[in-house]
Design an enzyme around this catalytic site. Structure first.
Site, PDB file in Angstrom:
ATOM      1  N   GLY A 103      -4.644  -1.798   5.508  1.00 30.41           N
ATOM      2  CA  GLY A 103      -3.844  -2.931   5.021  1.00 30.41           C
ATOM      3  C   GLY A 103      -4.480  -4.277   5.335  1.00 30.41           C
ATOM      4  N   ARG A 104      -4.912  -4.473   6.579  1.00 26.86           N
ATOM      5  CA  ARG A 104      -5.439  -5.789   6.967  1.00 26.86           C
ATOM      6  C   ARG A 104      -6.882  -5.998   6.513  1.00 26.86           C
ATOM      7  NH1 ARG A 104      -4.072  -2.648  11.115  1.00 26.86           N
ATOM      8  NH2 ARG A 104      -5.624  -1.909  12.601  1.00 26.86           N
ATOM      9  N   HIS A 117      -3.242 -33.333  18.328  1.00 23.25           N
ATOM     10  CA  HIS A 117      -2.060 -34.110  18.718  1.00 23.25           C
ATOM     11  C   HIS A 117      -0.934 -33.189  19.135  1.00 23.25           C
ATOM     12  CE1 HIS A 117      -4.060 -37.705  17.218  1.00 23.25           C
ATOM     13  NE2 HIS A 117      -4.567 -36.876  16.321  1.00 23.25           N
ATOM     14  N   GLU A 144      10.639  -4.942   4.037  1.00 21.51           N
ATOM     15  CA  GLU A 144      10.684  -6.323   3.545  1.00 21.51           C
ATOM     16  C   GLU A 144      10.329  -6.384   2.066  1.00 21.51           C
ATOM     17  OE1 GLU A 144       9.122  -5.220   6.222  1.00 21.51           O
ATOM     18  OE2 GLU A 144       9.313  -6.600   7.919  1.00 21.51           O
ATOM     19  N   GLU A 172      -3.803  -6.749  15.513  1.00 17.96           N
ATOM     20  CA  GLU A 172      -3.350  -5.413  15.097  1.00 17.96           C
ATOM     21  C   GLU A 172      -4.490  -4.404  15.306  1.00 17.96           C
ATOM     22  OE1 GLU A 172       0.043  -4.777  11.918  1.00 17.96           O
ATOM     23  OE2 GLU A 172      -1.861  -4.426  10.918  1.00 17.96           O
ATOM     24  N   LYS A 211      10.219  -0.457  13.643  1.00 20.78           N
ATOM     25  CA  LYS A 211      10.716  -0.030  12.327  1.00 20.78           C
ATOM     26  C   LYS A 211      11.736   1.102  12.504  1.00 20.78           C
ATOM     27  CE  LYS A 211       6.362  -0.943   9.878  1.00 20.78           C
ATOM     28  NZ  LYS A 211       5.260  -0.318   9.160  1.00 20.78           N
ATOM     29  N   LYS A 258       0.842  -1.200   0.000  1.00 20.25           N
ATOM     30  CA  LYS A 258       0.000   0.000   0.000  1.00 20.25           C
ATOM     31  C   LYS A 258       0.883   1.257   0.000  1.00 20.25           C
ATOM     32  CE  LYS A 258      -3.524   2.267   2.754  1.00 20.25           C
ATOM     33  NZ  LYS A 258      -4.283   2.245   4.000  1.00 20.25           N
TER      34      LYS A 258
HETATM   35  O1  F6P Z   1       3.671  -3.440   9.833  1.00 21.51           O
HETATM   36  C1  F6P Z   1       2.331  -3.204   9.805  1.00 21.51           C
HETATM   37  C2  F6P Z   1       1.798  -2.854   8.467  1.00 21.51           C
HETATM   38  O2  F6P Z   1       1.705  -1.475   8.398  1.00 21.51           O
HETATM   39  C3  F6P Z   1       0.454  -3.534   8.259  1.00 21.51           C
HETATM   40  O3  F6P Z   1      -0.589  -2.876   8.857  1.00 21.51           O
HETATM   41  C4  F6P Z   1       0.393  -3.629   6.771  1.00 21.51           C
HETATM   42  O4  F6P Z   1      -0.573  -4.544   6.387  1.00 21.51           O
HETATM   43  C5  F6P Z   1       1.799  -4.033   6.455  1.00 21.51           C
HETATM   44  O5  F6P Z   1       2.577  -3.302   7.364  1.00 21.51           O
HETATM   45  C6  F6P Z   1       2.258  -3.855   5.039  1.00 21.51           C
HETATM   46  O6  F6P Z   1       2.189  -2.534   4.588  1.00 21.51           O
HETATM   47  P1  F6P Z   1       2.305  -2.136   3.065  1.00 21.51           P
HETATM   48  O7  F6P Z   1       1.184  -2.762   2.320  1.00 21.51           O
HETATM   49  O8  F6P Z   1       2.252  -0.643   3.035  1.00 21.51           O
HETATM   50  O9  F6P Z   1       3.622  -2.659   2.550  1.00 21.51           O
END
Ligand code: F6P
Length: 530
Positions: free
Chosen positions: A253-254, A370, A198, A339, A498, A192
């Site tokens: 995002g979620r 199990h 990452e 979250e 972060k 987003k």
């Molecule tokens: O680390 C939390 C977060 O901001 C989430 O809420 C979000 O889904 C994720 O990182 C990824 O964010 P982006 O889509 O901006 O890479």
């Protein structure tokens, strides 16, 4: 009579769930609901008419109905970021609103793209058709699409494989790429913000992998598309504007799998399947918006969570899907719920005086039986459970499906009824044990029971029913946030790690440590350098 929830907790704590079932033979009918193809049994909970009435009073005091309307009306329910949370608009049938026209345009763009891949019109740098998609994203840009894609494997396009890479650990990307052919691979960079550590690092490494495999710089656009609200950053990464799928700040995002972030889902199951997923969610949206609180599935689930969290000291909630293909559901719900509800201040910024979110965890049945179910049955903590099962078999091994369902029901029954000392002793007597051995062993075999659970049955694991199930949980989370008076749509807590990560990365790559850091941090860095 003292009708507070505290008093009712005290009273119900003195009777058992089995007593409640004995008192009321209609209990299962009374405490269950069906919405479309989802059946929700909440009768195995520490509730009665009085408790439910008081919980509905609480919902009214918190003006839950107004809050539900505010969500759908696009008000700024996310007050700290001054944003609406209009994920429900993403699954609304076409209408005259402004949001509808941009949502429909985005769906059309996805539709055209999915068709071009499926019809093999979109070709890689050596003019070969794309047969592999790698989604690079994390958090909401990974968990939802990954879970849905995996859950709906029965609907996958036969000529396309979809992979997901999330972790900054290069092993995630490396393991995925090790079996892939660059000529036929397409990367979907899903972020987003297009600033996430990452995702950006994995995307850069994937680009290098593509170049190393012989793709020319100007052909990269045949292998990279993006989903982002940050067009400029995606553009600067080298993705052509026409290959960037839109996302808006009013989609959290979620809560974004319904948007272009769902592109890997649509690639895997086709646009018709994706629209069915949206349709299922919309059915649940309409129910959440219109049904009275006392027959509203997500509202009741939220009230039960609130009841256990606030009055029964429960700090965890287990989600146990008895469906192998739903095994990513607990991980997906962890982000959605934790979250959203892991907050320490209310919407006005004042410290909350009660506990907020629960620890969401679980795994697919029967594997969990199990492993960790022992703690559910005989551990000292009270952990409410959601059992999720699917009526129709998902494999051709029909008889195994009956075993699967029997295991699911037996677990909720075992949690409910347990095993008394007398029953344990009698069992051992029948097995021929001596009195001494019985006395020693029987206490270990006692299972207190009286443990609450919900059971959710899906008629079939289809895109529509999965859409409804996910929307059910989304709305449960929102309704819980309203009961707690907190903001379900921000996540400031994740920012600190972060921020701190940047100087630590610098220290690891240059050996320059900040001497003001705690000695543990400095020593760990030294160890890593040694
Ligand atoms: O680390 C939390 C977060 O901001 C989430 O809420 C979000 O889904 C994720 O990182 C990824 O964010 P982006 O889509 O901006 O890479």
């Amino acid at each position: 009579m003292d009708n507070t929830l505290e008093a009712q907790h005290k009273q119900l704590n003195e009777s058992t769930l089995l007593d409640l079932f004995k008192e009321n033979p209609e209990r299962a009918k009374q405490f269950s609901l069906k919405v479309d193809e989802l059946y929700f049994d909440f009768s195995k909970n520490h509730i009665n008419d009085n408790v439910m009435a008081t919980l509905f009073d609480k919902a009214n005091k918190q003006e839950l109905s107004t809050a539900i309307e505010s969500l759908f009306a696009g008000e700024q329910v996310n007050n700290t970021e001054k944003r609406a949370a209009l994920h429900t608009a993403l699954r609304e049938p076409k209408n005259d609103s402004d949001s509808s026209s941009i949502v429909q345009a985005a769906l059309e763009k996805m539709d055209n793209f999915v068709e071009s891949i499926h019809q093999q019109h979109w070709l890689g740098h050596t003019s070969k058709a794309i047969d592999t998609v790698v989604n690079i994203g994390i958090g909401g840009s990974d968990l939802g699409p990954r879970m849905v894609t995996q859950s709906l494997s029965a609907f996958h396009h036969p000529q396309l494989t979809v992979h997901f890479v999330a972790n900054i650990d290069g092993a995630d990307l490396e393991d995925t790429l090790s079996t892939l052919n660059a000529e036929t691979t397409l990367f979907v960079i899903a972020s987003k913000t297009f600033t996430t550590l990452e995702t950006l690092n994995n995307a850069l490494s994937a680009r290098q992998w593509m170049l190393d495999a012989g793709c020319q710089q100007n052909d990269l656009q045949k292998h990279f598309v993006a989903i982002s609200s940050n067009i400029q950053a995606a553009n600067e990464f080298g993705i052509a504007e026409e290959n960037i799928f839109p996302l808006w700040d009013w989609v959290g995002g979620r809560y974004s799998l319904w948007s272009s972030i769902g592109l890997p889902i649509a690639l895997a199951i086709g646009m018709n399947g994706f629209r069915e997923l949206l349709h299922g969610a919309h059915i649940m949206d309409a129910h959440f918006r219109q049904a009275p609180l006392n027959s509203n599935m997500p509202v009741i689930a939220a009230l039960l969570s609130y009841w256990y969290n606030q009055y029964w000291g429960c700090s965890a909630h287990a989600v146990l899907p008895y469906a192998q293909r739903l095994n990513r559901l607990p991980a997906y719900l962890q982000q959605l719920d934790m979250e959203s509800l892991g907050k320490r201040v209310n919407k006005s910024g004042a410290a909350v005086t009660t506990s907020t979110g629960s620890i969401i965890w679980g795994a697919e049945g029967t594997n969990g039986q199990h492993s960790f179910h022992q703690l559910l049955h005989q551990g000292t903590q009270l952990i409410p459970v959601d059992f999720i099962a699917v009526k129709k078999s998902m494999s051709n091994y029909k008889d195994q499906h009956q075993h699967l369902l029997a295991c699911c029901i037996s677990q909720s029954q075992a949690l409910l009824q347990g095993k008394t000392l007398g029953q344990a002793e009698e069992e051992l007597r029948v097995q021929g044990l001596s009195d001494d051995d019985i006395q020693q062993l029987a206490p270990h075999k006692v299972i207190p029971g009286n443990k609450p659970s919900n059971t959710i049955l899906l008629d079939e694991l289809t895109p529509k029913n999965l859409g409804a199930l996910i929307a059910f949980y989304e709305h449960k989370v929102y309704a819980t946030s309203v009961l707690l008076g907190i903001n379900a749509f921000d996540q400031w807590g994740v920012e600190l790690g972060k921020q701190l990560g940047k100087p630590l990365y610098h220290a690891l790559t240059t050996e320059e440590c900040n001497t003001e850091w705690d000695s543990s941090t400095i020593e760990i860095i030294k160890q890593l350098h040694s």
